[in-house]
Enzyme design. Structure first.
Site, PDB file in Angstrom:
ATOM      1  N   LEU A  43       0.846  -1.184   0.000  1.00  0.00           N
ATOM      2  CA  LEU A  43       0.000   0.000   0.000  1.00  0.00           C
ATOM      3  C   LEU A  43       0.886   1.239   0.000  1.00  0.00           C
ATOM      4  CD1 LEU A  43      -2.686  -1.066   2.635  1.00  0.00           C
ATOM      5  CD2 LEU A  43      -2.922  -1.055   0.147  1.00  0.00           C
ATOM      6  N   SER A  44       0.279   2.391  -0.253  1.00  0.00           N
ATOM      7  CA  SER A  44       1.082   3.609  -0.253  1.00  0.00           C
ATOM      8  C   SER A  44       1.693   3.855   1.122  1.00  0.00           C
ATOM      9  CB  SER A  44       0.257   4.817  -0.701  1.00  0.00           C
ATOM     10  OG  SER A  44      -0.897   4.963   0.092  1.00  0.00           O
ATOM     11  N   GLU A  45       0.966   3.515   2.205  1.00  0.00           N
ATOM     12  CA  GLU A  45       1.532   3.591   3.551  1.00  0.00           C
ATOM     13  C   GLU A  45       1.014   2.469   4.441  1.00  0.00           C
ATOM     14  OE1 GLU A  45       2.228   7.759   2.156  1.00  0.00           O
ATOM     15  OE2 GLU A  45       0.307   6.753   2.451  1.00  0.00           O
ATOM     16  N   THR A  46       1.877   2.050   5.338  1.00  0.00           N
ATOM     17  CA  THR A  46       1.545   1.118   6.417  1.00  0.00           C
ATOM     18  C   THR A  46       2.017   1.754   7.715  1.00  0.00           C
ATOM     19  OG1 THR A  46       1.798  -0.809   4.989  1.00  0.00           O
ATOM     20  CG2 THR A  46       1.968  -1.192   7.360  1.00  0.00           C
ATOM     21  N   HIS A  75      -3.276  10.743   5.357  1.00  0.00           N
ATOM     22  CA  HIS A  75      -4.290   9.689   5.426  1.00  0.00           C
ATOM     23  C   HIS A  75      -3.884   8.592   6.410  1.00  0.00           C
ATOM     24  CE1 HIS A  75      -2.463   6.637   2.670  1.00  0.00           C
ATOM     25  NE2 HIS A  75      -3.427   5.849   3.084  1.00  0.00           N
TER      26      HIS A  75
END
Length: 285
Positions: A43-46, A75
């Site tokens: 994902l774009s961030e974890t 986000h």
């Protein structure tokens, strides 16, 4: 086994926002494990929830892309706050206080909606031609298409470009091989009755378009509200080209006297959105 959540952010319907993976109770994991799991989620961030080191904070958050750790991201902040609350977290006061690489970030609850206080810009001001030219090549834009450009870095390193309107934003076909760094955001206003007040797109250093981006919307708000280009309160649409329906609610509270904290022209910029808890379970970490 550790608790695990996946939250869709800046949407009221699952699959139409930007998801973030959240690992609860992440103490005991080393940096290599955190980075490896972030690469695995893809994902774009974890994010990883940890006990705070500052007594004022409710929790500490570490934020990873597939390639690096970020001091702050928008986000993931809202999604992690939603996951923490859903898991039984109780803030010390009315505001949730997140500790992260950028310091303390305040999150407020507006009914079911969450909003974070935009952290101060680390870098702002005009972009010189030497920095702007490669960005324009990567965006396949002529200099005449740009109304303004500014550094809008609150952690990830954003360079923001104002285009003539939302249609121009949606028409951009970037050449990711030429964009390089820094991360680039573009914004343009809707004329008349559009789905929102502005359209925003974000092109990040991992070579993809990000669906909905809190940090970029925060810094755009600080820049363009402060410059008098956008009103004190507006709604941004993002993710349209990706089949998403992100809605980011931006407002500045406090005036030029500095009341309300850091933000454009002395006020505090808040960035809010709906969140949907999509996945809840455990992960073998």
């Amino acid at each position: 086994m550790r608790r695990f959540s996946q939250v869709d952010v800046f949407t009221d319907e699952l699959t139409l926002g930007n998801p973030v993976a959240v690992v609860h109770d992440a103490d005991g994991l080393d940096d290599a494990q955190l980075a490896a799991f972030a690469r695995w989620t893809n994902l774009s961030e974890t994010t990883f929830l940890l006990p705070p080191t500052d007594p004022v904070a409710d929790y500490r958050l570490r934020i990873f892309t597939t390639g690096r750790e970020l001091p702050f991201a928008g986000h993931p902040t809202l999604g992690s706050a939603r996951a923490w609350l859903a898991a039984g977290g109780v803030p010390h006061a009315d505001l949730i206080v997140q500790e992260c690489g950028a310091g303390l970030v305040h999150v407020r609850r507006d009914g079911e909606r969450l909003a974070f206080a935009a952290p101060p810009l680390r870098r702002s001001g005009p972009v010189d031609d030497a920095d702007l030219e490669p960005v324009l090549r990567g965006l396949r834009l002529d200099r005449r298409a740009v109304l303004d450009a500014a550094w809008a870095d609150n952690g990830p390193g954003w360079l923001a470009v104002l285009l003539r309107d939302a249609e121009a934003v949606l028409a951009v076909e970037p050449d990711f091989g030429r964009l390089g760094t820094p991360d680039v955001g573009i914004v343009g206003r809707y004329a008349g009755s559009g789905p929102a007040d502005v359209e925003v797109r974000a092109f990040a250093d991992f070579g993809l378009e990000d669906p909905v981006t809190g940090s970029l919307n925060a810094s755009i708000g600080q820049w363009l509200i402060g410059a008098g280009v956008l009103p004190e309160r507006y709604v941004a649409s993002q993710g349209t080209r990706l089949g998403r329906r992100g809605r980011v609610h931006v407002e500045r509270i406090g005036g030029a006297d500095g009341a309300g904290g850091a933000g454009g022209a002395g006020g505090q910029v808040w960035v809010g959105g709906d969140t949907v808890l999509g996945v809840s379970g455990t992960v073998a970490l």
